[in-house]
Structure formats: structure tokens, C-alpha cells
Design an enzyme around this catalytic site. Structure first.
Site, PDB file in Angstrom:
ATOM      1  CD  GLU A 256     -59.926  -1.623 -26.085  1.00 17.15           C
ATOM      2  OE1 GLU A 256     -58.977  -0.785 -26.067  1.00 17.15           O
ATOM      3  OE2 GLU A 256     -60.280  -2.274 -25.111  1.00 17.15           O
TER       4      GLU A 256
ATOM      5  CB  CYS B  77     -56.883   0.677 -22.759  1.00 14.04           C
ATOM      6  SG  CYS B  77     -58.636   0.323 -22.734  1.00 14.04           S
TER       7      CYS B  77
HETATM    8  P1  NAD Z   1     -48.391  -8.089 -23.351  1.00 10.64           P
HETATM    9  O1  NAD Z   1     -48.181  -7.236 -24.531  1.00 10.64           O
HETATM   10  O2  NAD Z   1     -47.472  -9.226 -23.120  1.00 10.64           O
HETATM   11  O3  NAD Z   1     -49.860  -8.720 -23.336  1.00 10.64           O
HETATM   12  C1  NAD Z   1     -51.023  -7.956 -23.478  1.00 10.64           C
HETATM   13  C2  NAD Z   1     -52.208  -8.935 -23.524  1.00 10.64           C
HETATM   14  O4  NAD Z   1     -52.098  -9.727 -24.700  1.00 10.64           O
HETATM   15  C3  NAD Z   1     -52.255  -9.943 -22.389  1.00 10.64           C
HETATM   16  O5  NAD Z   1     -53.609 -10.118 -22.032  1.00 10.64           O
HETATM   17  C4  NAD Z   1     -51.658 -11.220 -22.965  1.00 10.64           C
HETATM   18  O6  NAD Z   1     -52.194 -12.382 -22.398  1.00 10.64           O
HETATM   19  C5  NAD Z   1     -52.062 -11.124 -24.413  1.00 10.64           C
HETATM   20  N1  NAD Z   1     -51.106 -11.692 -25.356  1.00 10.64           N
HETATM   21  C6  NAD Z   1     -49.766 -11.532 -25.357  1.00 10.64           C
HETATM   22  N2  NAD Z   1     -49.217 -12.144 -26.430  1.00 10.64           N
HETATM   23  C7  NAD Z   1     -50.237 -12.712 -27.118  1.00 10.64           C
HETATM   24  C8  NAD Z   1     -50.330 -13.466 -28.316  1.00 10.64           C
HETATM   25  N3  NAD Z   1     -49.249 -13.758 -29.057  1.00 10.64           N
HETATM   26  N4  NAD Z   1     -51.548 -13.894 -28.717  1.00 10.64           N
HETATM   27  C9  NAD Z   1     -52.667 -13.597 -28.003  1.00 10.64           C
HETATM   28  N5  NAD Z   1     -52.647 -12.875 -26.867  1.00 10.64           N
HETATM   29  C10 NAD Z   1     -51.451 -12.425 -26.429  1.00 10.64           C
HETATM   30  O7  NAD Z   1     -48.347  -7.112 -22.125  1.00 10.64           O
HETATM   31  P2  NAD Z   1     -48.753  -7.282 -20.614  1.00 10.64           P
HETATM   32  O8  NAD Z   1     -47.519  -7.113 -19.803  1.00 10.64           O
HETATM   33  O9  NAD Z   1     -49.641  -8.422 -20.314  1.00 10.64           O
HETATM   34  O10 NAD Z   1     -49.640  -5.976 -20.501  1.00 10.64           O
HETATM   35  C11 NAD Z   1     -49.034  -4.712 -20.581  1.00 10.64           C
HETATM   36  C12 NAD Z   1     -49.394  -3.936 -21.795  1.00 10.64           C
HETATM   37  O11 NAD Z   1     -50.516  -4.429 -22.455  1.00 10.64           O
HETATM   38  C13 NAD Z   1     -49.742  -2.534 -21.345  1.00 10.64           C
HETATM   39  O12 NAD Z   1     -48.645  -1.703 -21.527  1.00 10.64           O
HETATM   40  C14 NAD Z   1     -50.902  -2.143 -22.180  1.00 10.64           C
HETATM   41  O13 NAD Z   1     -50.450  -1.343 -23.247  1.00 10.64           O
HETATM   42  C15 NAD Z   1     -51.426  -3.390 -22.775  1.00 10.64           C
HETATM   43  N6  NAD Z   1     -52.758  -3.774 -22.316  1.00 10.64           N
HETATM   44  C16 NAD Z   1     -53.800  -3.127 -22.860  1.00 10.64           C
HETATM   45  C17 NAD Z   1     -55.074  -3.459 -22.467  1.00 10.64           C
HETATM   46  C18 NAD Z   1     -56.261  -2.750 -23.051  1.00 10.64           C
HETATM   47  O14 NAD Z   1     -57.280  -2.701 -22.397  1.00 10.64           O
HETATM   48  N7  NAD Z   1     -56.173  -2.258 -24.275  1.00 10.64           N
HETATM   49  C19 NAD Z   1     -55.273  -4.447 -21.527  1.00 10.64           C
HETATM   50  C20 NAD Z   1     -54.175  -5.123 -21.007  1.00 10.64           C
HETATM   51  C21 NAD Z   1     -52.905  -4.779 -21.419  1.00 10.64           C
END
Ligand code: NAD
Length: 483
Positions: free
Chosen positions: A255, A289
């Protein structure tokens, strides 16, 4: 005004039914995004801890998968009841560590309880079927069996509902789970996990780890004990985890992000549309999201709609989430604040007019103004990248086909919305928008009982409804020859 202080709380890992410091004795700071104060420390899992969690989940699967669905359902319902009793404390903890207003935290907590209750009931209805056979003495049964231990990764924007969805759907189906809640919201999510434990979920059925997300996923996704991955987060991380899951032939539910278009047609009820979109846009500081982001307005109503929209934006009071007057809290983390500053600056350079906000708010905390940007160029970052923050984009269209083309231009397809009183326009939009979820004349599209997921780069699988349950089950054919 002086806001009530919040007790500092440390959070442990939960492995095989026991709370533990973790083998490495290492911890991360947990900060309040409104004040930047350290409000506790969260334990970091090492490979030793992850291995113990994987073994515990694997061992517990043998008995949990054979536990009668009614018994599993009763335990889950007890967890929901305990969670409701503790919801006020858990909601306050979420506001303090995640930033959203307390009223939103309370609503999210209630939705999380409803999610647990709904999956508890749905787990009793994982019916199979009988396929008529070609021979009178052969029976063919298709039964639904749980896929196995699951590794789940939940994000920081909706810590309670996301963790509730991932744990309760898995458990209701008969799977065990290792959940990695967000390091940015460990107190509220561990409060939720504790409800499952206190409700009688046996040791090893739910395990909770925190730490470096990349290290945890690169250990758990390929682990032979893990049979399914569930991830909610950004598109790049989702693609990375989906490919890792593919290499190891693991099922996956992804998701991911979106950039939701909202089509406002000439027949829309403009005051209602403006009010509804503003409420949805600035909820959770836009870190949603399915947040409405690209608002596509018919030329003939553009000025009137914009005026209504800006009127509503002026009533969005920014402050600490614990203050009852607050309508929008801080951004959750420094990364989002930096992204907002970059997106606004880039939009300006690409012709965007800042009609409201546009700036970080001075002082402590990750606060940013509710922002409205009109007509940034198509090549601006804002028109292509999910803002995931309090920025609304207003653009105009002359014919509905043009709006549909813009709606489908991006590789995302999570949520889309339309405001219209024309049956023809609604039919055209319904048929024409590439999306997983479409809200027409309202924006409430995330309930326990409805599917929640996207198409294209927004991912696959579902985190809601009976489609979510199916992701934790696999059909098995049992064919019996009688004599
Ligand atoms: P990010 O891409 O670093 O991380 C997004 C999420 O993934 C975080 O919860 C993080 O803990 C997890 N994550 C990161 N790398 C991972 C890995 N290798 N394995 C497992 N989990 C991992 O970005 P961020 O700065 O934390 O969040 C910003 C972006 O993330 C936003 O621009 C948005 O697009 C997206 N986001 C989407 C949702 C959603 O509900 N779909 C929720 C949170 C963040």
C-alpha cells in the site's frame, strides 16, 4: 497557554510473549514533533532479536493456525475491548509523538478498534467451496488456509489504524505476525500490541520489533519462516521490498503513495465541496496517502471555488495537537518539513502562485503553514511528487476529458475524488479515472469493511475489507476418492 505535560516513556520489543530490551541494548530517541523534546527511547532489534521473533512466529503458527476461528475471534474482540478502555491514554500518546490533533487521534483510535472487531468477525467467514467433480465417487473441496508467518511494516502517519489492520487481518486468518511499527510512534503502537497480549493472544503469535527499517526488512523478507510481506509506505521502498519478496517467492501486499486528483465540475455544490476538501486536505497535516492533492476545477467555477476554498483554509488553526483549538498539528519529522520548503520553492520557480501559506512557522517544532498553490507548471516537482504535507494545488480545466487526462497522467492510482451533481459527468469520471478508490461528493473512503489499496505504482493487494483477509489466505484443493 500551558499544555498538559506528557510522561516520558521507553518502549521495549515484544518477542515470543515477553517484553525485552533487545540483545544489543541500543535505543533510539522518540521526539515530540511539536516541541522537539525527547519523550522516551525505543529499543532497537538486532539480528539475534529478529531471529528469535521469526522462530517464535513460526513455532506459534502451528497452533494458532489450527485454533478454531471462533476462539481466535473471541481473543481479538477482547483485544478491541481492552483497546477501547485504554484509548484515551493511547490517543494522547499518539498526539504527543506523531503530532496530529487529539480529536483526530481519538477518531483514529475508534477506527482501529472497529478494524479489530471487524476482522475478528470476518475471520469466522473464511469459507471454502465444493467443486462438482467429474466422477460420482470423487469429492473436490477448496479450503482456505492461512499463508503462514507474516512480516508487516507500518508507517508513521496512521500508526494505530495501520498496525490494527495488519495485525488483526493476519491473526483473524490464522497467521502469526512480526510487526514493525514506526519508530516515530512507538508508544501508541506498543500500547495497541499490549492489548493483544493482555487479551490472551498466545506467545509468538504477535511479535513487535523496532530499529533500522532497512536492516529489519533485509533480514525478515528473505527469512525462510516468513511467508508474506505487508508494507505501507513510499513507492521507492515498496518497489524495493516487492522485488525482494519476489526474489524469495513471498506473497506481498503493497500500500504505497498517491497524488489524488479531485475533479470539481460546474454542477458541484461549491461550498460543500470546498469545505469537505479543505478538511480532508489538512487532516493529519496532509500526511495521508489518500489526501486530496491535485484539485482540478472547471474554468467556469474556478474563481468562485478558489474564493470558497481560501475562506475555509483561513479557519485551519495550527498548533500543538494537545491544544483543543488546534485544527492542524506539526509535520511528523524534519524530512517532511524540508520537503515542503523545497516543493514550494520549486513550484514558485515553475509559475505557481502561492495563494495561502507557503512558509515554515518559526519556533520549535516541525510546523508549516496550510498552503495553497495555484497552477504550478506540469513540470514542477509538486505536480509530480506526492506532497505528503499541507499543500493543496489548484488548477483549472476546460473540458472534462482534459481533467481525466491530468488525473491519469501520473504513475500513481491510489485515491481519486470528484464533486459533481451531473449524472453524466459522474459516470464519465467513474469509468475514466485509474484508481483503487474513488470518492464522489465526499472523501470518507477508509473503513474496516471496504477495500483499501491502489493500482499502478500505488501498489497491489488490500488493507481493508474481505480483500484484505484474502491476502492472508491461500486456497488449497483437497480431492478425495471414496470407495
Ligand atoms: P521513506 O521512504 O524513508 O519511508 C517510508 C516508510 O517506509 C517509513 O515508515 C519507513 O520506516 C519505512 N521504510 C523505509 N525504508 C525501509 C526499508 N528498507 N524496509 C522497510 N521499511 C522501510 O520516507 P519517509 O520520509 O518516512 O516518508 C515520506 C514518504 O513516504 C512520503 O512521501 C510518502 O510518499 C510515503 N509514505 C506513505 C505512506 C502511506 O500511507 N502510503 C505512509 C508513510 C509514508
Amino acid at each position: 497557554m500551558t499544555l498538559p505535560s506528557h510522561t516520558t516513556r521507553d518502549v521495549d520489543l515484544f518477542i515470543d510473549g515477553a517484553w525485552t530490551n533487545g540483545a544489543g541494548d541500543k535505543r533510539l530517541d522518540n521526539r515530540n514533533p511539536a516541541t522537539l523534546d525527547v519523550i522516551g527511547r525505543v529499543a532497537v532489534a538486532t539480528e539475534t532479536d529478529l531471529e528469535r521473533a521469526a522462530r517464535a512466529a513460526s513455532c506459534a503458527f502451528t497452533t494458532w493456525s489450527r485454533t478454531p476461528p471462533l476462539e481466535r475471534s473471541n481473543i481479538l474482540r477482547r483485544a478491541a475491548a481492552l483497546f477501547r478502555e485504554r484509548a484515551e491514554d493511547i490517543s494522547r500518546a499518539m498526539t504527543v509523538e506523531q503530532g496530529k490533533p487529539l480529536s483526530e487521534s481519538r477518531l483514529e483510535a475508534e477506527l482501529a478498534a472497529q478494524i479489530i472487531d471487524w476482522f475478528a468477525e470476518e475471520g469466522r467467514r473464511t469459507y471454502g467451496r465444493i467443486v462438482p467433480s467429474r466422477h460420482p465417487l470423487i469429492q473436490q473441496h477448496v479450503i482456505q488456509v492461512p499463508v503462514g508467518p507474516v512480516a508487516s511494516f507500518a508507517p508513521w502517519n496512521f500508526p494505530l489504524t495501520q498496525v490494527a489492520r495488519k495485525i488483526s487481518a493476519a491473526l483473524a486468518a490464522g497467521c502469526t505476525v512480526i510487526i514493525k511499527p514506526p519508530e516515530e510512534a512507538p508508544v501508541c503502537t506498543s500500547g495497541l500490541v499490549r492489548c493483544f497480549a493482555d487479551a490472551g493472544v498466545p506467545p509468538g503469535v504477535v511479535n513487535m520489533v523496532f530499529g533500522a527499517p532497512g536492516e529489519i526488512s533485509s533480514y525478515l523478507v528473505p527469512h525462510p519462516a516468513i511467508r508474506k510481506i505487508s508494507f505501507t509506505g513510499s513507492v521507492p521502498v515498496g518497489k524495493h521490498l516487492a522485488s525482494l519478496a519476489g526474489q524469495h517467492m513471498k506473497r506481498a501486499t503493497m500500500e504505497l503513495g498517491g497524488h489524488a486528483p479531485v475533479i470539481v465540475t460546474p454542477t458541484a455544490d461549491l461550498p460543500m465541496a470546498a469545505k469537505t476538501i479543505v478538511q480532508a486536505k489538512y487532516a493529519n497535516c496532509g500526511q495521508v496517502c489518500i489526501s486530496p492533492t491535485r484539485i482540478l476545477i472547471a474554468d467556469s467555477i474556478y474563481e468562485r471555488f478558489t474564493a470558497e476554498f481560501l475562506d475555509n483554509v483561513r479557519s485551519v488553526v495550527v498548533g500543538d495537537g494537545l491544544d483543543p483549538a488546534t485544527k492542524m498539528g506539526p509535520l511528523n519529522n524534519e524530512r517532511r518539513l524540508a520537503a515542503m520548503i523545497r516543493l514550494v520553492e520549486d513550484a514558485r520557480q515553475h509559475g505557481g502562485k502561492v495563494l495561502a501559506g507557503g512558509n515554515a512557522i518559526d519556533g520549535r517544532g516541525h510546523f508549516f503553514e496550510p498552503t495553497v498553490i495555484a497552477e504550478p507548471g506540469l513540470e514542477s516537482a509538486l505536480m509530480n511528487e506526492e506532497p505528503f504535507g499541507p499543500i493543496a494545488i489548484l488548477t483549472r480545466y476546460s473540458a472534462l476529458d482534459e481533467a481525466l487526462e491530468e488525473a491519469n497522467r501520473l504513475p500513481f492510482g491510489l485515491a481519486a475524488y470528484a464533486f459533481s451533481d451531473s449524472a453524466n459527468d459522474i459516470a464519465k469520471i467513474t469509468a475514466g479515472v485509474q484508481t483503487g478508490m474513488l470518492g464522489i461528493n465526499h472523501t470518507a473512503i477508509a473503513y474496516a469493511e471496504t477495500p483499501f489499496g491502489g493500482v499502478k505504482d500505488s501498489g497491489y493487494g488490500s488493507d481493508g475489507g474481505l480483500e484484505a483477509m484474502r491476502g492472508y489466505l491461500q486456497p488449497e484443493l483437497v480431492t478425495i476418492a471414496t470407495r
